[in-house]
Design a protein around this motif. Structure first.
Motif, PDB file in Angstrom:
ATOM      1  N   ALA A 162      73.375 -39.813  -8.371  1.00  0.00           N
ATOM      2  CA  ALA A 162      73.820 -39.134  -7.148  1.00  0.00           C
ATOM      3  C   ALA A 162      73.436 -37.668  -7.155  1.00  0.00           C
ATOM      4  O   ALA A 162      73.108 -37.097  -6.102  1.00  0.00           O
ATOM      5  CB  ALA A 162      75.331 -39.282  -6.990  1.00  0.00           C
ATOM      6  N   VAL A 163      73.474 -37.019  -8.317  1.00  0.00           N
ATOM      7  CA  VAL A 163      73.085 -35.606  -8.409  1.00  0.00           C
ATOM      8  C   VAL A 163      71.661 -35.425  -7.898  1.00  0.00           C
ATOM      9  O   VAL A 163      71.375 -34.521  -7.098  1.00  0.00           O
ATOM     10  CB  VAL A 163      73.201 -35.110  -9.870  1.00  0.00           C
ATOM     11  N   VAL A 164      70.759 -36.277  -8.350  1.00  0.00           N
ATOM     12  CA  VAL A 164      69.356 -36.171  -7.945  1.00  0.00           C
ATOM     13  C   VAL A 164      69.194 -36.503  -6.460  1.00  0.00           C
ATOM     14  O   VAL A 164      68.511 -35.792  -5.719  1.00  0.00           O
ATOM     15  CB  VAL A 164      68.480 -37.100  -8.805  1.00  0.00           C
ATOM     16  N   ALA A 165      69.834 -37.587  -6.017  1.00  0.00           N
ATOM     17  CA  ALA A 165      69.685 -38.017  -4.628  1.00  0.00           C
ATOM     18  C   ALA A 165      70.206 -36.967  -3.653  1.00  0.00           C
ATOM     19  O   ALA A 165      69.526 -36.605  -2.672  1.00  0.00           O
ATOM     20  CB  ALA A 165      70.410 -39.342  -4.410  1.00  0.00           C
ATOM     21  N   VAL A 166      71.391 -36.455  -3.893  1.00  0.00           N
ATOM     22  CA  VAL A 166      71.990 -35.466  -2.989  1.00  0.00           C
ATOM     23  C   VAL A 166      71.212 -34.149  -3.065  1.00  0.00           C
ATOM     24  O   VAL A 166      71.000 -33.485  -2.044  1.00  0.00           O
ATOM     25  CB  VAL A 166      73.473 -35.252  -3.317  1.00  0.00           C
ATOM     26  N   GLY A 167      70.779 -33.766  -4.270  1.00  0.00           N
ATOM     27  CA  GLY A 167      70.014 -32.530  -4.406  1.00  0.00           C
ATOM     28  C   GLY A 167      68.712 -32.573  -3.630  1.00  0.00           C
ATOM     29  O   GLY A 167      68.359 -31.619  -2.921  1.00  0.00           O
ATOM     30  N   ILE A 168      67.982 -33.669  -3.749  1.00  0.00           N
ATOM     31  CA  ILE A 168      66.716 -33.795  -3.024  1.00  0.00           C
ATOM     32  C   ILE A 168      66.964 -33.887  -1.520  1.00  0.00           C
ATOM     33  O   ILE A 168      66.196 -33.335  -0.718  1.00  0.00           O
ATOM     34  CB  ILE A 168      65.929 -35.009  -3.532  1.00  0.00           C
ATOM     35  N   ALA A 169      68.017 -34.586  -1.130  1.00  0.00           N
ATOM     36  CA  ALA A 169      68.343 -34.673   0.299  1.00  0.00           C
ATOM     37  C   ALA A 169      68.634 -33.287   0.868  1.00  0.00           C
ATOM     38  O   ALA A 169      68.169 -32.937   1.962  1.00  0.00           O
ATOM     39  CB  ALA A 169      69.547 -35.584   0.510  1.00  0.00           C
ATOM     40  N   GLY A 170      69.397 -32.472   0.132  1.00  0.00           N
ATOM     41  CA  GLY A 170      69.682 -31.118   0.594  1.00  0.00           C
ATOM     42  C   GLY A 170      68.420 -30.291   0.718  1.00  0.00           C
ATOM     43  O   GLY A 170      68.234 -29.548   1.689  1.00  0.00           O
ATOM     44  N   ALA A 171      67.526 -30.420  -0.278  1.00  0.00           N
ATOM     45  CA  ALA A 171      66.253 -29.696  -0.216  1.00  0.00           C
ATOM     46  C   ALA A 171      65.411 -30.175   0.961  1.00  0.00           C
ATOM     47  O   ALA A 171      64.759 -29.374   1.649  1.00  0.00           O
ATOM     48  CB  ALA A 171      65.488 -29.877  -1.524  1.00  0.00           C
ATOM     49  N   GLY A 172      65.430 -31.483   1.203  1.00  0.00           N
ATOM     50  CA  GLY A 172      64.667 -32.024   2.330  1.00  0.00           C
ATOM     51  C   GLY A 172      65.174 -31.512   3.663  1.00  0.00           C
ATOM     52  O   GLY A 172      64.380 -31.173   4.564  1.00  0.00           O
ATOM     53  N   LEU A 173      66.490 -31.432   3.827  1.00  0.00           N
ATOM     54  CA  LEU A 173      67.054 -30.902   5.071  1.00  0.00           C
ATOM     55  C   LEU A 173      66.680 -29.432   5.261  1.00  0.00           C
ATOM     56  O   LEU A 173      66.387 -28.993   6.384  1.00  0.00           O
ATOM     57  CB  LEU A 173      68.577 -31.052   5.060  1.00  0.00           C
ATOM     58  N   LEU A 174      66.673 -28.692   4.167  1.00  0.00           N
ATOM     59  CA  LEU A 174      66.279 -27.282   4.245  1.00  0.00           C
ATOM     60  C   LEU A 174      64.823 -27.142   4.659  1.00  0.00           C
ATOM     61  O   LEU A 174      64.478 -26.300   5.510  1.00  0.00           O
ATOM     62  CB  LEU A 174      66.503 -26.606   2.887  1.00  0.00           C
ATOM     63  N   ILE A 175      63.964 -27.986   4.110  1.00  0.00           N
ATOM     64  CA  ILE A 175      62.545 -27.938   4.463  1.00  0.00           C
ATOM     65  C   ILE A 175      62.346 -28.256   5.940  1.00  0.00           C
ATOM     66  O   ILE A 175      61.548 -27.621   6.636  1.00  0.00           O
ATOM     67  CB  ILE A 175      61.746 -28.916   3.577  1.00  0.00           C
TER      68      ILE A 175
END
Length: 460
Positions: A114-127
């Motif tokens: 979950a740490v990886v999934a949520v972290g990448i999702a947050g980065a994707g939304l920022l992008i």
């Protein structure tokens, strides 16, 4: 309540501990696949003069009720979760393990991916925001992404309470089950009487804990010990009660509507599922041993949480790609629910399964890595579970945004740190925790060797 702080002791098993059940593993794999298919079929994408429109294709659609009867597998998943969880816990106790050791291992298994999934999702939304995508579309994407995460928080709660509920089951199995089920029904009654839907969210605990508790009976062999006539009668009675509840308006015939918030209808669905699973258990077990079937089952079961965490980003990426392709080539996308839309669903569903599997292969190492053998005390494990659940609640209540995703990742890292073998206190500075969160995102691009597992190395 059982003494969770007792030192490891070898105790005789109160119930027989069965070997790994390949039939149950196959059913679990089917449940995970069913969740992906259900969410995939609910994705609606159209393009108007104002731009792309993303909707829930099932809203107001006549077909969602019958489809939900086929693909609403969450009650069965929690029954199986109770079965597998209590079997694993009993086996661990036989080897001298502790309740806190079980909870710590579950926290690692659930939160590391979950740490990886949520972290990448947050980065994707920022992008997406940085490249100029409208904030409204990004907010919708974040909302859709966060919705399925309820399962992570609730399953973590159920697994954290499993040792205590297992002890209650050993002492008073029927009474414990009855109290949990009655509590769920009382919540439904109070919700209906008050007209306050928010009260129903209390059943995020009672409904799913009751279904998990049913899994304990399945693990004991108590369900299989009943005659086939009795089990068939249980399934028929639960189904008839559901039909009456739907016909009288007590519950909606749409089982998706009964999950947000959860209602007592799901308990009846769980009884039907459990009865049928027990009736056909031998046939399922034989089918599960076929080489190709066993390979698919093993693939999914090794990556259950990774598949669950990543299927929604895959679906959102598919929806976004469809809208971009339609805009670039002036393609008219079919209206959700139309004949052409249904004609394209098989290809859409197969693509969703294939892409989710591909992503799971790439990212499953975060889930498959063994949890640390050393564990902490009850206070730290309880705090860890609470922090992890709070992280998920933040995303559900506020929605997934770059900021909330960063905060949630930081909280999950704190949770993992609390149950790591290293007994040093977790970093208190929020800036340091945030930095750690973003390092987990950069790991996927290869810019740093850091990974969540480094906070919890494999025991030698």
């Amino acid at each position: 309540m059982t003494d969770l702080q007792a030192p490891p002791t070898r105790v005789p098993a109160a119930h027989p501990t069965p070997a790994r059940d390949t039939g149950v593993d196959l059913v679990r794999a089917a449940c995970v696949s069913g969740v992906v298919l259900l969410h995939a079929i609910m994705v609606g994408v159209t393009v108007t003069d104002a731009g792309p429109v993303f909707t829930n294709a099932s809203e107001g659609a006549w077909w969602i009720a019958p489809v939900s009867w086929l693909l609403q597998v969450m009650p069965l998943f929690f029954v199986i979760g109770g079965f597998a969880g209590v079997v694993a816990y009993r086996r661990q106790r036989e080897r001298g393990g502790t309740a806190t050791g079980f909870v710590s291992a579950r926290i690692h298994r659930l939160l590391r991916p979950a740490v990886v999934a949520v972290g990448i999702a947050g980065a994707g939304l920022l992008i997406l925001l940085l490249v100029g995508l409208p904030g409204e579309l990004v907010a919708i994407a974040g909302f859709r992404y966060a919705q399925p995460l309820w399962f992570l928080g609730v399953f973590l709660l159920c697994q954290a309470l499993l040792p205590a509920l297992s002890a209650l089951h050993d002492r008073a199995p029927r009474r414990t089950l009855a109290l949990l089920a009655a509590s769920a029904v009382i919540v439904d009654i109070v919700r209906a009487a008050s007209g306050i839907d928010g009260i129903g969210f209390v059943n995020l605990a009672f409904v799913w804990l009751t279904l998990q508790q049913l899994g304990f009976f399945f693990a004991d062999g108590a369900v299989d010990a009943l005659s086939r006539q009795t089990r068939a009668a249980m399934a028929a009675a639960a189904t008839a009660t559901l039909v009456v509840a739907f016909a009288t308006g007590v519950y909606s015939p749409d089982l998706i509507a009964n999950i947000n918030p959860p209602t007592g209808a799901l308990l009846l669905v769980g009884v039907v599922h459990l009865s049928l699973l027990s009736l056909f258990r031998e046939r399922i077990a034989r089918f599960s041993t076929r080489p190709r079937v066993a390979a698919v089952s093993a693939f999914v079961n090794r990556r259950t949480m990774t598949i669950y965490l990543w299927h929604m980003p895959v679906l959102l990426a598919m929806a976004g790609s469809s809208s971009i392709l339609a805009l670039a080539h002036a393609i008219v996308l079919p209206t959700p629910g139309s004949g052409l839309w249904w004609l394209g669903r098989p290809l859409w569903l197969v693509t969703a399964l294939a892409l989710t599997a591909a992503v799971a292969i790439a990212l499953s190492r975060f889930e498959e890595k063994a949890a640390p053998a050393r564990t902490t005390g009850i206070r730290r494990s309880t705090a860890a579970a609470g922090v992890g659940i709070s992280a998920v609640a933040l995303l559900l209540v506020v929605g997934a945004t770059p900021l909330t995703a960063t905060a949630a990742v930081a909280m999950m890292l704190v949770s993992l740190r609390l149950v790591s073998p290293d007994q040093t206190a977790p970093r208190a500075a929020s800036a340091s925790a945030t930095s750690s969160a973003w390092r987990s995102v950069r790991t996927m691009s290869g810019t740093t060797p850091w990974s969540p597992e480094r906070a919890a190395p494999r025991a030698r």
